[in-house]
Design a protein around this motif. Structure first.
Motif, PDB file in Angstrom:
ATOM      1  N   PHE A 165       0.658  -1.522  -0.182  1.00 24.65           N
ATOM      2  CA  PHE A 165      -0.057   0.063   0.195  1.00 24.65           C
ATOM      3  C   PHE A 165       0.464   1.107   0.373  1.00 24.65           C
ATOM      4  O   PHE A 165       0.463   1.818  -0.225  1.00 24.65           O
ATOM      5  N   GLU A 299     -20.800   2.632  -2.782  1.00 24.04           N
ATOM      6  CA  GLU A 299     -18.838   2.420  -3.695  1.00 24.04           C
ATOM      7  C   GLU A 299     -18.333   3.389  -4.866  1.00 24.04           C
ATOM      8  O   GLU A 299     -17.660   3.514  -4.268  1.00 24.04           O
ATOM      9  N   GLY A 302     -17.155   6.706  -3.344  1.00 24.82           N
ATOM     10  CA  GLY A 302     -15.711   6.770  -3.321  1.00 24.82           C
ATOM     11  C   GLY A 302     -14.623   6.518  -3.525  1.00 24.82           C
ATOM     12  O   GLY A 302     -12.946   6.768  -3.512  1.00 24.82           O
ATOM     13  N   ARG A 303     -14.794   6.546  -5.448  1.00 23.68           N
ATOM     14  CA  ARG A 303     -13.743   6.837  -6.464  1.00 23.68           C
ATOM     15  C   ARG A 303     -13.885   7.823  -6.607  1.00 23.68           C
ATOM     16  O   ARG A 303     -15.155   9.200  -6.826  1.00 23.68           O
ATOM     17  N   TRP A 446     -11.642   4.943 -13.044  1.00 23.10           N
ATOM     18  CA  TRP A 446     -11.055   4.724 -12.209  1.00 23.10           C
ATOM     19  C   TRP A 446      -9.683   5.150 -11.190  1.00 23.10           C
ATOM     20  O   TRP A 446      -9.111   4.213 -11.474  1.00 23.10           O
ATOM     21  N   PRO A 450      -3.841   4.031  -4.133  1.00 22.75           N
ATOM     22  CA  PRO A 450      -3.807   2.943  -3.064  1.00 22.75           C
ATOM     23  C   PRO A 450      -5.421   2.360  -2.436  1.00 22.75           C
ATOM     24  O   PRO A 450      -5.233   0.938  -2.463  1.00 22.75           O
ATOM     25  N   LYS A 451      -5.840   3.320  -2.242  1.00 17.43           N
ATOM     26  CA  LYS A 451      -6.779   2.271  -1.456  1.00 17.43           C
ATOM     27  C   LYS A 451      -8.074   1.827  -2.891  1.00 17.43           C
ATOM     28  O   LYS A 451      -8.916   1.061  -2.214  1.00 17.43           O
ATOM     29  N   PHE A 455      -6.804  -5.179  -4.329  1.00 15.08           N
ATOM     30  CA  PHE A 455      -7.694  -5.480  -3.139  1.00 15.08           C
ATOM     31  C   PHE A 455      -8.524  -5.220  -2.994  1.00 15.08           C
ATOM     32  O   PHE A 455      -9.466  -5.827  -2.499  1.00 15.08           O
ATOM     33  N   PHE A 456      -9.059  -3.979  -3.422  1.00 18.45           N
ATOM     34  CA  PHE A 456     -10.101  -2.804  -2.962  1.00 18.45           C
ATOM     35  C   PHE A 456     -11.084  -2.748  -4.035  1.00 18.45           C
ATOM     36  O   PHE A 456     -11.987  -1.709  -4.275  1.00 18.45           O
TER      37      PHE A 456
ATOM     38  N   TYR B   6      -4.531  -9.632   2.471  1.00 19.85           N
ATOM     39  CA  TYR B   6      -4.495  -7.993   2.746  1.00 19.85           C
ATOM     40  C   TYR B   6      -4.056  -7.496   3.736  1.00 19.85           C
ATOM     41  O   TYR B   6      -4.166  -6.667   4.107  1.00 19.85           O
ATOM     42  N   ASP B  10       0.986  -3.863   5.771  1.00 21.27           N
ATOM     43  CA  ASP B  10       1.122  -2.560   6.560  1.00 21.27           C
ATOM     44  C   ASP B  10      -0.233  -1.420   5.921  1.00 21.27           C
ATOM     45  O   ASP B  10       0.260  -1.755   4.456  1.00 21.27           O
ATOM     46  N   MET B  15      -5.714   2.114   4.916  1.00 21.08           N
ATOM     47  CA  MET B  15      -6.572   2.708   3.269  1.00 21.08           C
ATOM     48  C   MET B  15      -8.505   2.082   3.123  1.00 21.08           C
ATOM     49  O   MET B  15      -9.207   3.077   3.306  1.00 21.08           O
ATOM     50  N   GLU B  18      -9.379   5.431   4.512  1.00 14.73           N
ATOM     51  CA  GLU B  18      -9.334   6.408   3.879  1.00 14.73           C
ATOM     52  C   GLU B  18     -11.174   6.268   2.916  1.00 14.73           C
ATOM     53  O   GLU B  18     -11.912   6.762   1.939  1.00 14.73           O
ATOM     54  N   ILE B  19     -11.273   5.124   2.388  1.00 16.35           N
ATOM     55  CA  ILE B  19     -12.136   4.230   1.457  1.00 16.35           C
ATOM     56  C   ILE B  19     -13.470   4.566   2.572  1.00 16.35           C
ATOM     57  O   ILE B  19     -14.195   5.174   2.140  1.00 16.35           O
ATOM     58  N   SER B  22     -13.597   8.690   2.149  1.00 15.42           N
ATOM     59  CA  SER B  22     -14.244   9.016   0.157  1.00 15.42           C
ATOM     60  C   SER B  22     -15.546   8.733  -0.126  1.00 15.42           C
ATOM     61  O   SER B  22     -16.167  10.050  -0.931  1.00 15.42           O
ATOM     62  N   ARG B  23     -16.422   7.744   0.660  1.00 18.96           N
ATOM     63  CA  ARG B  23     -17.390   6.862   0.271  1.00 18.96           C
ATOM     64  C   ARG B  23     -18.119   8.530   0.734  1.00 18.96           C
ATOM     65  O   ARG B  23     -18.889   8.698   0.255  1.00 18.96           O
ATOM     66  N   LYS B  24     -17.649   8.992   1.979  1.00 21.96           N
ATOM     67  CA  LYS B  24     -18.394   9.926   3.023  1.00 21.96           C
ATOM     68  C   LYS B  24     -18.560  11.078   2.190  1.00 21.96           C
ATOM     69  O   LYS B  24     -19.942  11.714   2.102  1.00 21.96           O
ATOM     70  N   GLY B  26     -17.097  12.101  -1.310  1.00 15.20           N
ATOM     71  CA  GLY B  26     -17.390  11.872  -2.349  1.00 15.20           C
ATOM     72  C   GLY B  26     -18.400  11.938  -3.081  1.00 15.20           C
ATOM     73  O   GLY B  26     -19.068  13.141  -3.088  1.00 15.20           O
ATOM     74  N   HIS B  29     -20.931  10.429  -8.977  1.00 16.93           N
ATOM     75  CA  HIS B  29     -20.574  11.212 -10.554  1.00 16.93           C
ATOM     76  C   HIS B  29     -21.483  10.650 -11.629  1.00 16.93           C
ATOM     77  O   HIS B  29     -21.682  11.645 -12.556  1.00 16.93           O
TER      78      HIS B  29
END
Lengths: 500, 385
Positions: A165, A299, A302-303, A446, A450-451, A455-456, B6, B10, B15, B18-19, B22-24, B26, B29
């Motif tokens: 990450f 979802e 968040g992008r 998108w 790293p987020k 993996f995400f 995963y 580390d 992460m 952050e996700i 971002s969703r909150k 964002g 689109h």
């Protein structure tokens, strides 16, 4: 109403391999494409005596017949390789600056390490360690995920656990002091769409690994040749394709896919639909709101949208050498700035000192353009939004103004190039938006902070039963990932159908 | 639920945070999609809904049509571009490209000039059937024949033949109205003086503006005429423009004019990259094109069957696109000159003729795709599209 086993919406890379894969397994497949030609990004257009490549710069994952990479194996399994001629590029990339700095890296690890050590003697050890790290990271990722190791641990995969990450910049800063060297090693951010400060180290490591191990490739006739070969295989296996036939709606009933409705009012039934269209358009335009599960919008919130591109397609009436072009892939660098300022540059309308990539396919394949001529594909990344502020009446002059500043940057490095221009066409983010249908012309789907990395990602699956995604929006972007995304969507559907 | 590998990497917790953030915070689109879509429509509407506002005779064979938009918006265009008018003539749904000959400085209307062509399906329909108030549909502006400031010279040498002068009128008007830093030499070849389109207007403009030079060249000049005559020769051009260096040449007219003028210009030392030519329809007598097999006569008829069912007849001398349209099969088309690839179809089986120089993608050629507007059957065919 005609019934199919599966319907594929869109004939871009992911749609083409999904359709070709499904037809090869003997399923009855309909492929619908709103344009008159397959390929999406993987296409070309003619101007004068030139056929311009639109999107492919360096194809990853091919490898040679003796040492095939994952993509070669995938294309082989589709029977496509009998119908295209892959061309290997021996150079990795060249970095050029207006002060005369030139450095051409080879697509070979040892040679590149030696070359960089010679050029940056103070960073001797760090250079070697950095590439070892990239390779270890890639190898650990491959055995843990690609080969699905059931027993992973930090002891077994220390590099993967530590670096997965991390942003690229942090890793480069940790290894090197020389700003020029850091800049040279980070130019591939242009293929990912985020500056080194924001881009994941994982992608930088994977790019170096895959291009060095499996070499960068192109095709005779460009990426359109691959798209046409995929359609050829699809048709040979009994597939049905309709061009000039956009999909108006994906039909959903009780949470599962039932078929599609085309712009011409035709309905086709199928229990499985592959969308080669972005999730945004799929959920917002192609479906009735009541059929879309709320979670998908959460979802997506968040992008963020990747940049689009500003591109010049240039036909020259001379060979590459006549204007000093000696490598296929050239990154034109104007400064060693390594900060988030790059994001501001991408948001601005005008081009000043940002990174440009200039590909001259004729270096690797002298038959790419007509004899005695060559073509340049010159790109820089730009977010599309600034273009919405240009009044339509000023669109053309703005386009030429921005293109002019881009041409000057090229002339700084290759003086005299303009005197050889025979054809020159400009594509703005609006052009990419028009032809791809991606919101704001986002060429990489998108954004890949790293987020948002592998993996995400929601991947090919949708909460709607029977709906699959295969495009640069469903996972990583680029030719290899999108071609592979279509293959895995095809496999998933086949398994589902044969399991029933 | 099983923990994923995963989750132990580390930085995983950051992460996840952050996700969530971002969703909150964002953005939605879907709004972005509509905004951008709207902008594209302003530049490239899929279809223009037009109405004929005025029709004027501008020569014994030519009428000028002024077209306005029924939804009150016409997109900007680059002088030299065309629109394709969609019409139903004699029961056949078809389309033809017409260069916009009005100034790009206003988009209250577009003007196009239509000259009568003997046997011309669409031109005769427009000249005889269309009147003020008639509603028409067209494509948005298209084409690649325009001044490109990135590599064209500010001294423009325009060479027109017949109705090929139409895109040049738009270029001239823009340059003079906007006081652009360009010089224009317009050579206009015509059979007779009365068939010169916009002649008085060009004369008038060349009187008013030093940067605009107008040189009509008549094949059949009236008695006592002092102007240039015959075809547009290299010497005529050189006399007027002085030097060929630092000039870009634009040619628009019938194929015979290109066949004559391009070698003349090249003999003066004009490089190929300095000569821009506008497409001008399919060849009139394709059977006279080099490479046409002597065994096939223009009137020979062949049967074309469609993959997925259906069949129609075509004559050897008829482009496949026109034959399909006669049979009621709709294929999108735009330039109808082989250039734009809009009417791309696949020839599954059978021999066809394509004139040399048609820009078809290399891999399209390999897999049998053709531009049907300039493709001719040489035997019975099977096609798909």
């Amino acid at each position: 109403m005609e019934r199919f086993d599966a319907i594929v919406v869109g004939a871009g890379n992911g749609g083409l391999t999904a359709a070709a894969g499904l037809a090869q397994k003997g399923l009855k497949v309909l492929l619908l494409e709103r344009h008159n030609i397959p390929g999406g990004c993987a296409t070309s257009f003619c101007r004068g005596r030139f056929e311009f490549e639109v999107a492919l710069h360096q194809l990853s994952g091919m490898g040679s017949p003796e040492k095939p990479g994952p993509l070669r194996m995938a294309l082989e399994s589709l029977g496509v390789l009998d119908h295209v001629e892959p061309i290997e590029m021996t150079d990795l990339y060249s970095v050029l600056m207006p002060d005369g700095f030139r450095l051409a890296l080879k697509a070979e690890k040892e040679a590149t390490v030696l070359l960089l050590q010679e050029r940056f003697p103070a960073e001797r050890d760090a250079v070697e360690k950095f590439f070892d790290l990239c390779y270890r990271f890639a190898n650990e990722l491959i055995s843990a995920f690609y080969f699905k190791d059931p027993d992973t641990s930090r002891d077994k995969y220390p590099v993967l656990y530590e670096y997965a990450f991390k942003p690229a910049c942090e890793v480069l800063e940790g290894f090197f002091k020389d700003r020029l060297l850091k800049a040279v090693l980070s130019v591939y951010w242009g293929y990912i769409g985020l500056p080194p400060t924001r881009m994941s180290f994982a992608y930088l490591a994977l790019l170096f690994f895959t291009y060095m191990e499996f070499k960068p490739y192109h095709f005779k006739g460009g990426s359109q040749a691959l798209s046409n070969a995929l359609i050829h295989r699809f048709l040979s296996n009994g597939g049905t394709v309709r061009f000039n036939c956009g999909v108006e709606k994906i039909l959903v009933q009780e949470g599962r896919v039932r078929g599609v409705l085309t712009e011409h009012g035709d309905r086709y039934e199928a229990d499985h639909v592959v969308s080669n269209v972005s999730q945004i358009l799929t959920y917002v335009e192609l479906m009735e709101p009541e059929h879309v599960p709320g979670g998908v919008f959460r979802e997506m919130r968040g992008r963020s949208l990747s940049p689009s591109a500003f591109t010049l397609f240039i036909g020259l009436d001379c060979e590459p050498g006549a204007v000093g072009i000696t490598e296929t892939t050239n990154f034109l660098l104007d400064n060693l700035d390594f900060s988030d300022r790059v994001l501001n540059q991408m948001q601005a309308l005008d081009i000043e000192d940002q990174l440009l990539v200039l590909s001259c396919y004729d270096v690797a394949d002298p038959e790419f353009s007509p004899s005695g001529a060559c073509q340049l594909n010159l790109v820089t990344l730009k977010y599309g939004e600034a273009w919405l502020r240009v009044p339509p009446t000023r669109y053309f002059e703005t386009k030429y103004r921005v293109a002019e500043s881009m041409m000057r940057r090229v002339e700084d490095i290759f003086p005299g190039v303009r005197a050889h221009v025979e054809e020159l066409d400009v594509a703005t983010p609006m052009t990419h938006m028009r032809y791809l249908g991606h919101p704001f012309g986002a060429i990489y789907g998108w954004e890949m902070y790293p987020k948002d990395t592998m993996f995400f990602q929601p991947g090919r699956l949708s909460p709607i039963e029977g709906l699959y995604f295969a495009s640069g929006w469903s996972g990583d972007c680029g030719f290899q990932p999108t071609l592979e995304a279509g293959m895995s969507a095809a496999n998933a559907i086949y398994q589902k159908i044969s399991g029933e | 639920m099983e923990k994923r590998v995963y989750e132990d990497f580390d930085g995983y917790d950051e992460m996840v945070k952050e996700i969530e953030v971002s969703r909150k915070y964002g953005v939605n689109h879907s709004a972005a999609t509509h905004e951008a879509d709207q902008y594209i429509r302003l530049l490239h509407p899929a279809r223009l809904k037009l109405e004929v506002a005025d029709i004027r005779d501008i020569s014994p064979t030519t009428k000028l049509f002024r077209l306005v938009s029924r939804d009150r918006y016409l997109p900007p265009f680059q002088p030299g571009q065309y629109i394709a008018l969609h019409v139903e003539a004699e029961g056949i749904r078809t389309a033809r490209p017409y260069s916009i000959c009005s100034s790009p400085n206003q988009t209250a209307f577009y003007e196009i000039a239509v000259r009568r062509v003997p046997g011309g399906l669409v031109s005769n329909h427009l000249l005889d059937r269309v009147e003020r108030g008639t509603q028409l549909e067209a494509s948005g502006p298209a084409g690649n024949f325009y001044f490109n400031p990135l590599f064209h010279d500010p001294t423009m040498v325009l060479v027109a033949g017949g109705s090929g002068v139409t895109p040049f009128r738009s270029m001239v008007l823009e340059t003079l109205e906007s006081a652009l830093d360009r010089t224009i030499h317009l050579f206009y070849g015509s059979k007779t003086a009365e068939e010169l389109l916009f002649h008085d207007e060009f004369l008038d403009l060349s009187d008013k503006y030093e940067r605009f030079h107008y040189i009509p060249v008549l094949e059949e000049p009236p008695a006592g005429s002092t102007g240039a005559e015959g075809f547009i020769k290299g010497t005529t051009v050189l006399d007027a423009v002085g030097d060929v260096e630092g000039r870009t040449f634009y040619l628009c007219g019938p194929r015979a004019m290109y066949d004559f003028c391009i070698p003349e210009l090249e003999a003066l030392g004009v490089r190929r990259r300095k000569i821009r030519t506008e497409v001008y329809g399919a060849p009139l007598k394709v059977w006279e094109t080099p490479g046409w097999p002597a065994s096939v006569k223009p009137g020979d008829t062949f049967r074309v069957s469609l993959e997925g069912g259906g069949a129609f007849e075509t004559r050897a001398a008829e482009p496949l696109l026109s034959a399909m349209e006669r049979a009621g099969i709709l294929v999108p088309s735009l330039c109808r000159s082989g250039e734009c690839s809009m009417c791309r179809i696949r020839v599954v089986d059978g021999r066809v003729f394509q004139p040399p120089g048609v820009p078809v993608r290399k891999s399209d050629r390999r897999f049998g795709y053709v531009h049907s507007c300039v493709t001719y059957a040489l035997e019975d065919l099977r096609i798909a599209f």
